[in-house]
Design a protein around this motif. Structure first.
Motif, short mmCIF file in Angstrom:
data_model
loop_
_atom_site.label_atom_id
_atom_site.label_comp_id
_atom_site.label_asym_id
_atom_site.label_seq_id
_atom_site.Cartn_x
_atom_site.Cartn_y
_atom_site.Cartn_z
N VAL B 435 0.75 -1.20 -0.06
CA VAL B 435 0.02 0.04 -0.04
C VAL B 435 0.90 1.40 -0.08
CG1 VAL B 435 -1.52 1.34 1.30
CG2 VAL B 435 -1.95 -1.04 1.26
N PHE B 440 -1.50 -1.25 -5.05
CA PHE B 440 -2.75 -1.83 -4.36
C PHE B 440 -3.16 -3.36 -4.84
CE2 PHE B 440 -3.01 2.63 -2.99
CZ PHE B 440 -3.51 2.42 -1.79
N ASN B 462 -11.65 -6.09 5.31
CA ASN B 462 -11.92 -4.53 5.17
C ASN B 462 -10.65 -3.91 4.33
OD1 ASN B 462 -12.54 -1.75 6.23
ND2 ASN B 462 -10.41 -1.88 6.78
N ASN B 463 -9.32 -4.54 4.52
CA ASN B 463 -8.36 -4.16 3.96
C ASN B 463 -8.58 -4.61 2.35
OD1 ASN B 463 -7.60 -3.07 6.26
ND2 ASN B 463 -5.51 -4.24 6.38
N VAL B 466 -10.53 -1.96 0.89
CA VAL B 466 -9.81 -0.86 0.39
C VAL B 466 -9.24 -0.87 -0.88
CG1 VAL B 466 -8.35 1.02 1.41
CG2 VAL B 466 -10.20 0.12 2.68
N LEU B 469 -11.03 -0.76 -4.01
CA LEU B 469 -11.46 0.73 -4.20
C LEU B 469 -10.26 1.30 -4.87
CD1 LEU B 469 -13.42 2.82 -3.94
CD2 LEU B 469 -12.00 3.97 -2.28
N TYR B 470 -9.14 1.19 -4.46
CA TYR B 470 -8.05 2.17 -5.19
C TYR B 470 -7.67 1.33 -6.71
CZ TYR B 470 -6.84 4.67 -1.07
OH TYR B 470 -6.96 5.67 -0.13
N GLY B 471 -8.18 0.28 -6.76
CA GLY B 471 -7.82 -0.36 -8.05
C GLY B 471 -9.05 -0.25 -9.12
N HIS B 473 -12.46 -0.89 -8.32
CA HIS B 473 -13.47 -1.90 -8.19
C HIS B 473 -14.49 -1.48 -7.06
CE1 HIS B 473 -10.85 -4.08 -11.07
NE2 HIS B 473 -9.94 -3.89 -10.13
N LEU B 474 -15.13 -0.44 -7.36
CA LEU B 474 -15.87 -0.19 -6.19
C LEU B 474 -17.12 -1.16 -5.76
CD1 LEU B 474 -17.22 2.49 -4.46
CD2 LEU B 474 -18.41 3.14 -6.50
N LEU B 497 -15.05 0.27 9.85
CA LEU B 497 -15.50 -0.41 8.81
C LEU B 497 -16.75 0.16 8.45
CD1 LEU B 497 -15.27 -4.04 8.25
CD2 LEU B 497 -17.64 -2.96 7.96
N ASN B 500 -15.58 3.41 6.28
CA ASN B 500 -15.33 2.82 4.89
C ASN B 500 -16.58 2.63 3.96
OD1 ASN B 500 -12.76 3.14 5.44
ND2 ASN B 500 -12.25 0.94 5.80
#
Lengths: 417, 540
Positions: B435, B440, B462-463, B466, B469-471, B473-474, B497, B500
């Motif tokens: 990260v 990511f 959770n990780n 996250v 998302l950065y990749g 893939h919402l 959580l 997020n």
């Protein structure tokens, strides 16, 4: 901003690095009233790290919850999500993302059109851009689509971003007698949080060889283990630039060598957020050497009282004509010349170099300057006095033989009886 | 029983079963103390020596069996955790007690030992040497706390539910509140166990009234006992846990740094008959040390915590010099001395943890690194765990290379062969490192591998979310977080959580509100309490 209703909507989220969430450690002894209940609650907290529950060095990624400043040299990343607000299918959705700076408009993303977007679908765009300008930037997101009736629709959304300056870099140059150039660079952290300097390099112009003076002889950084800079603190870096062989023999180009190079700085902040800055080409004031230049090439550090020693000097003709020079040696306190004063040198062609040797005898002990050498340009009738070419330390010694050999060794200190 | 559930952090995370067992005994002892204090409402002047003497004689009776009982529990722990190095490097003081009759007083003495400030010490000497009833103390040397919260705390989740989802939905909410439990310590524990912290806070206010320290009593003289101070500790701890920091700070203010003479046993010679030390527990002291940092005054915390650390180190020095913790040349046996050293070394470590946390909240990374380094170098320290923590600290400040080095040292400290597969801890750390390097996708792979080892781990899910998302893939990110909640709603409905997930809902569509309300419904079902910040996010 828009007056008409649209079937699609757009949201933007800036992707700065996540944070590491931790629990708030509240613990007690088993004999306290809450017994182990508080400890158990802490242990079961999903943000707690097993085995290190009472330390707030977390591992639970938390999305950025508040806006974070963006600084020049950092990478601006954003998530752009286009979603449908209608039950109908929408066709040919394109999302175009541009960044408008004060000077230019940069295209960041241009997705191939999404042919059909149903009500639950989204178009996702992640953009990355290294910001290279300070000041206001506008993120322009343009969405075009076709309604079910075939109407072509477009809407745009604008997001303002203020790019700030992260570092303040101040430089100073010193031109040393031996043609080396010393560069002092002060780097100040003007962001609002601590940063770690990951790399500070001087990319010197090819005319100079660089020695970084920021490491100890064992190779450690002089700044300690981590190069952590709190807001407003300054780190000072020192570099020595030695002119390349070719350059030092050519005074004119040495004087013209004002381009020193660029500082390349890489830093990181929260959870590795990276930034990189390169200064523009740094310029020094070229030293003025005049037509004739004389400098010391060889001089002993230590000499013995009343014993002959010699120094070697280099004379450079820096002008476009051949010069005729006379050498005069004047008596100065403490040094007696053992040479001929008023002798004429061979004509010195343009840009040529001549090595001269002078002999003298120290007659007073202590630190003495080599002074009293004068050159006379017989054509221009111009004199060049040299009164501080270098220094020698004159020792009193009764065991002369032993010291003769290492008289220029720095470790040879006078031994007094 | 306790052998099956062996405690991982023996002192701070002892097995939970002894709570239920000790309730009865503790309660009786507390009731006795309650009675005693009720009988003397204005006892500060100590005008009733006869009564006091009577109680002081009867007091050790109920205390001893309690202590011995703990010791027995403690012993059975030892069999379970023998040979294990406790994870925090905190060794349990209770582990090695032998159930002797006299051990209670020694264990108490050890636990309560403290060195008062010079001013307080003088005052305690004066009060002990003066003829009974003749010594009066300045008002500013007394501790006069009182409950400041004007009203009971309401059910904030219930209020949010009735506002967003309607009264009908709110009526279905079933949570334990202060009226449902016995009005004593046991009831209080029941509420804490159920996570009904706000109700528990309400109950402490009622119980403190018995001591004349309830609503509106701040600034009035009252008497302190171990039990009243435990109530205060519990109350302030829970106020902190519910993030009511300003209330906690205001109510804790009269206690200062727990150094006033009336908070020492010596101050009440008739009642505690030669017993020495702090009536307030060490946990309370630490909590008050940490409190300013939660209210934006981390520098004050730093001062307080370093003061505590200095005293603890002085006491450890005293023990090593062959005297008691407080410097008293009283004889103690070698095994007691060893137990004392173990206890206070453990507490020293705990204070250092708090200092690290305080330094982190100030972003004073040099200090945090320094203290963590000291912790790593301690004898018997859990090096691997601490090195990994230091690695994450380096990541936080952005020093990626050092972090990587710490993680590899942590791996070496575990003593696994080079080619052994990565464990859970290493996979998580590797993910975090990725990260920090902005990869990511790699981070996701590491977390996924970790998830294979602990499929129900909420933090890992959770990780992964996250990273998704950065990749870009919402939807998938949302699905992962939702799956974490549905598989373990009790623990996964956690503030971080939820933050997020709410952020993702906001991004995904304009229907975020409905989804947030669905979360609220779940919270209402599974949680007795939720932080105000998250509730606001849900109905905002």
């Amino acid at each position: 901003m828009e007056t008409e209703e649209h079937l699609l909507a757009l949201k933007v989220m800036r992707l700065t690095r996540p944070m590491l969430a931790t629990p708030l450690p509240v613990t007690c002894d088993s004999k306290d009233l809450p017994g182990n209940l508080l400890n158990n609650a802490l242990q079961q907290d999903p943000t707690a790290v097993h085995g290190a529950e009472t330390l707030c060095t977390g591992q639970f990624l938390l999305l950025p919850q508040s806006p974070v400043n963006i600084y020049l040299g950092e990478t601006f990343s954003s998530y752009i999500c286009v979603y449908s607000e209608t039950k109908d299918v929408v066709n040919n959705v394109t999302v175009k993302v541009d960044l408008q700076t004060s000077s230019q408009r940069l295209p960041l993303s241009m997705n191939p059109p999404t042919e059909t977007l149903s009500s639950d679908d989204t178009v996702n765009v992640v953009i990355h851009h290294e910001v290279k300008e300070i000041g206001t930037h506008i993120l322009v997101c343009e969405v075009s689509y076709q309604t079910i009736t075939g109407n072509l629709m477009t809407f745009r959304k604008f997001f303002k971003i203020q790019v700030m300056k992260p570092l303040d870099v101040k430089t100073k140059f010193y031109n040393a007698e031996n043609d080396d150039v010393y560069l002092e660079a002060q780097i100040q952290n003007i962001t609002n949080g601590p940063i770690c300097l990951e790399k500070v390099n001087l990319d010197a112009s090819h005319l100079f060889d660089v020695t970084s003076l920021n490491v100890t002889p064992t190779g450690d950084s002089v700044f300690g283990k981590t190069q952590l800079m709190h807001p407003q603190t300054v780190c000072q870096f020192l570099y020595c630039l030695t002119p390349s062989e070719k350059l030092s023999s050519d005074l004119k180009s040495l004087r013209g060598a004002t381009n020193i190079g660029k500082l390349d700085i890489v830093w990181r902040s929260n959870l590795g957020e990276r930034g990189r800055l390169q200064t523009c080409q740094m310029q020094r004031m070229g030293p003025d050497y005049g037509d004739i230049r004389m400098s010391v090439v060889e001089i002993p550090n230590f000499v013995v009282l009343e014993e002959l020693f010699s120094i070697k000097c280099k004379i450079i003709n820096n002008c476009e004509r051949t010069v005729d020079l006379m050498v005069y040696l004047e008596n100065v306190e403490g040094i007696a010349w053992c040479d001929i004063s008023g002798r004429k040198l061979e004509p010195l062609p343009p840009h040529s170099v001549k090595i001269l040797e002078f002999k003298c005898i120290p007659i007073l002990p202590g630190l003495k300057s080599i002074a009293g050498i004068k050159l006379l340009d017989t054509f221009l009738k111009r004199t060049y006095p040299y009164n501080d070419l270098g220094q020698v330390f004159v020792m009193v010694n009764d065991r002369k033989e032993e010291l003769d050999d290492d008289s220029d060794d720095e470790d040879a200190y006078p031994v007094s009886a | 029983m306790s052998e099956i559930n062996k405690p991982s952090l023996s002192q701070y995370f002892g097995a939970e079963e002894n709570i239920n067992l000790d309730n009865g005994i503790n309660d009786t002892s507390n009731k006795i103390k309650d009675i005693q204090l009720n009988d003397e409402p204005n006892a500060v002047d100590k005008q009733e020596p006869e009564v006091c003497r009577l109680f002081s004689e009867s007091l050790p009776q109920p205390k001893d069996p309690t202590a011995a009982f703990f010791d027995l529990i403690g012993n059975s722990h030892t069999t379970g955790s023998n040979g294990l190095i406790s994870d925090l490097g905190i060794t349990s003081n209770e582990d090695v007690y032998s159930p002797r009759v006299a051990v209670g007083s020694e264990a108490d003495r050890r636990r309560d030992a403290w060195i008062p400030s010079e001013k307080t010490r003088q005052c305690l000497i004066a009060s002990a040497t003066a003829p009974p009833g003749t010594y009066t103390v300045d008002r500013d040397m007394l501790t006069m706390p009182g409950v400041l919260l004007e009203e009971d705390l309401g059910d904030s989740v219930g209020d949010a539910v009735s506002m967003c989802l309607g009264e009908a939905e709110a009526a279905q909410r079933r949570v334990l509140n202060a009226a449902d439990v016995t009005q004593d310590e046991r009831g209080l524990r029941e509420l804490v166990q159920a996570g009904a912290f706000r109700s528990a806070i309400n109950l402490t206010a009622r119980l403190l009234t018995i001591y004349g320290q309830g609503r509106g009593r701040s600034g009035f003289q009252s008497k302190h006992s171990p039990h009243s101070l435990q109530l205060w500790f519990t109350r302030i701890a829970l106020l902190v846990k519910t993030k009511a920091f300003n209330v906690a700070q205001a109510e804790a203010e009269p206690f200062g740094t727990l150094d006033k003479p009336d908070l020492y046993y010596q101050f009440y010679p008739e009642m505690y008959k030669g017993r020495l030390g702090s009536i307030a527990s060490f946990s309370f002291r630490l909590l008050l040390g940490e409190l300013p940092m939660h209210c934006g005054k981390a520098k004050d915390s730093l001062t307080r915590l370093f003061n505590i650390l200095a005293t603890v180190r002085q006491m450890i020095g005293n023990l090593k010099r062959g005297v008691c913790e407080d410097g008293n040349p009283m004889e103690i046996t070698e095994s007691d001395r060893a137990d004392s050293l173990r206890l206070w070394n453990g507490r020293e470590v705990r204070v250092m943890h708090s200092i690290v946390n305080c330094a982190l909240s100030l972003k004073h990374y040099d200090l945090a690194t320094d203290i963590l380094g000291q912790l790593i170098d301690r004898e018997g320290a859990p090096r691997a765990t601490l090195l990994s923590a230091l690695g994450r600290l380096h990541l936080q400040m952005g020093h990626v290379a050092s972090a990587e080095q710490c993680f590899s040292e942590a791996r070496e400290a575990q003593g696994f062969p080079q080619n052994a597969p990565l464990g859970f801890r290493e996979l998580v750390d590797r993910g975090l490192l990725a990260v920090a390097q902005n990869s990511f996708d790699d981070a996701y792979v590491s977390f996924q591998q970790a998830s294979a080892l602990e499929p129900s781990n909420i933090m890992i899910l959770n990780n992964m979310g996250v990273c998704l998302l950065y990749g870009g893939h919402l939807k998938e990110a949302i699905a992962v977080l939702e799956s974490a909640i549905s598989s373990n709603p009790v623990h996964a409905l956690h503030e971080s959580l939820l933050l997020n997930l709410c952020t993702l809902y906001d991004m995904e569509s304009s229907r975020g509100r409905m989804k947030k309300w669905a979360l609220l419904r779940q919270i209402s079902r599974y949680q007795a309490d939720a932080p105000t910040s998250i509730l606001e996010k849900l109905y905002g």
